[in-house]
Design an enzyme around this catalytic site. Sequence first.
Site, PDB file in Angstrom:
ATOM      1  N   THR A 140      90.551 126.916  28.873  1.00  0.00           N
ATOM      2  CA  THR A 140      90.693 125.635  29.137  1.00  0.00           C
ATOM      3  C   THR A 140      91.007 125.672  30.813  1.00  0.00           C
ATOM      4  O   THR A 140      89.857 124.549  31.388  1.00  0.00           O
ATOM      5  CB  THR A 140      91.824 125.200  28.315  1.00  0.00           C
ATOM      6  OG1 THR A 140      91.521 125.620  27.194  1.00  0.00           O
ATOM      7  CG2 THR A 140      91.469 123.384  28.308  1.00  0.00           C
ATOM      8  N   ASP A 144      97.537 125.856  33.354  1.00  0.00           N
ATOM      9  CA  ASP A 144      96.683 126.701  32.346  1.00  0.00           C
ATOM     10  C   ASP A 144      97.233 126.150  30.752  1.00  0.00           C
ATOM     11  O   ASP A 144      97.454 125.057  31.259  1.00  0.00           O
ATOM     12  CB  ASP A 144      98.723 127.408  32.288  1.00  0.00           C
ATOM     13  CG  ASP A 144      98.334 128.956  32.158  1.00  0.00           C
ATOM     14  OD1 ASP A 144      96.734 129.439  31.891  1.00  0.00           O
ATOM     15  OD2 ASP A 144      98.771 130.197  32.350  1.00  0.00           O
ATOM     16  N   GLY A 145      96.846 126.790  30.204  1.00  0.00           N
ATOM     17  CA  GLY A 145      96.353 126.447  28.940  1.00  0.00           C
ATOM     18  C   GLY A 145      97.926 127.153  28.290  1.00  0.00           C
ATOM     19  O   GLY A 145      98.775 127.755  29.109  1.00  0.00           O
ATOM     20  N   ALA A 146      97.827 126.781  26.817  1.00  0.00           N
ATOM     21  CA  ALA A 146      98.753 126.644  26.309  1.00  0.00           C
ATOM     22  C   ALA A 146      98.250 127.500  24.038  1.00  0.00           C
ATOM     23  O   ALA A 146      96.824 126.951  24.211  1.00  0.00           O
ATOM     24  CB  ALA A 146      99.065 125.727  25.694  1.00  0.00           C
ATOM     25  N   GLU A 148     101.693 134.311  33.549  1.00  0.00           N
ATOM     26  CA  GLU A 148     101.774 133.102  33.508  1.00  0.00           C
ATOM     27  C   GLU A 148     103.169 132.177  33.797  1.00  0.00           C
ATOM     28  O   GLU A 148     103.297 131.342  34.554  1.00  0.00           O
ATOM     29  CB  GLU A 148     101.349 132.823  32.701  1.00  0.00           C
ATOM     30  CG  GLU A 148      99.710 133.144  32.030  1.00  0.00           C
ATOM     31  CD  GLU A 148      99.034 132.399  31.089  1.00  0.00           C
ATOM     32  OE1 GLU A 148      97.623 133.088  31.392  1.00  0.00           O
ATOM     33  OE2 GLU A 148      99.593 132.821  29.446  1.00  0.00           O
ATOM     34  N   GLY A 159      92.837 131.197  30.930  1.00  0.00           N
ATOM     35  CA  GLY A 159      91.909 131.269  29.399  1.00  0.00           C
ATOM     36  C   GLY A 159      91.011 130.159  29.482  1.00  0.00           C
ATOM     37  O   GLY A 159      90.624 129.659  30.876  1.00  0.00           O
TER      38      GLY A 159
HETATM   39  C1  A5P Z   1      96.819 133.300  28.625  1.00  0.00           C
HETATM   40  O1  A5P Z   1      97.395 134.562  28.409  1.00  0.00           O
HETATM   41  C2  A5P Z   1      97.493 131.969  27.395  1.00  0.00           C
HETATM   42  O2  A5P Z   1      98.386 131.958  27.422  1.00  0.00           O
HETATM   43  C3  A5P Z   1      95.810 131.151  27.611  1.00  0.00           C
HETATM   44  O3  A5P Z   1      96.584 129.682  28.228  1.00  0.00           O
HETATM   45  C4  A5P Z   1      96.126 130.679  26.636  1.00  0.00           C
HETATM   46  O4  A5P Z   1      95.899 131.178  25.461  1.00  0.00           O
HETATM   47  C5  A5P Z   1      95.219 129.182  26.258  1.00  0.00           C
HETATM   48  O5  A5P Z   1      94.025 129.788  25.830  1.00  0.00           O
HETATM   49  P1  A5P Z   1      93.007 128.788  25.745  1.00  0.00           P
HETATM   50  O6  A5P Z   1      92.926 127.937  27.003  1.00  0.00           O
HETATM   51  O7  A5P Z   1      91.527 129.595  25.883  1.00  0.00           O
HETATM   52  O8  A5P Z   1      92.376 128.191  24.502  1.00  0.00           O
END
Ligand code: A5P
Length: 227
Positions: A34, A83-85, A105, A32
């Site tokens: 972030t 990781d992001g969310a 993930e 993602g």
């Molecule tokens: C990927 O499948 C998602 O779980 C990403 O971790 C989530 O969408 C966060 O994305 P951003 O950091 O781009 O907002």
Amino acid sequence: MTDDPLAHAKEVAGRYAAGLIEDGMTVGLGTGSTVFWTITALGERHADVVCTVTSHRTEALARSLRLVVVPPDELGRLDIAVDGADEIDPDLNLIKGGGGAHTREKIVADMADRFVVVADQTKLVEELGAFGVPIEALDFAPGVLAARLRDLGAHEVVRSPERSDNGNLLMRAWFGPLTDPEGLAAALAALPGLVEHGIFPHEMVTRVVVSDNQGHVVERLRSADAC
Ligand code: A5P
């Protein structure tokens, strides 16, 4: 740094998490916009870490920065994963999978002693649900699966034109506000043909790093002794 406040917040949170990673660690790299900055910061400082990745695009990024990437089975466990969310509730339950990578993930987060989530403040919600629940599914009976999701309370189920890195279907289901995310997670996990869903229970999360549009970082720990 960018002039876009949201992009700035993502960069600040992502780079901050890189500061939690020490040389010698085994590291799970999420997917993602972030965690992109976490990976970039690790590359910039030539971090002496061994990484495993959650998607083809993260692998390409990490390798382009000369980070060492190995398959998950070569490590077995990880010191830390970042990781992001897509949504984070006050108990630190998460929705993930907006990028279609939530199956890998979740495996990588589960391998990690510490799972750190990086996000801009728009990801903080009072209740999970508005984003929908990402679903990865076998390409066998998606209509049957959609019906099962409706039986569980989904009022809308949408199939994505994209496929996961595993070659599977991607869907998203809207259940309204998730008043019992753990209960729904268990019900989804029991559906035949559903490979993985994007509800990550708070037990998986060690720490959340959130940046606001001014670049101020707020950390939330799942418990005081978690890190
Ligand atoms: C990927 O499948 C998602 O779980 C990403 O971790 C989530 O969408 C966060 O994305 P951003 O950091 O781009 O907002």
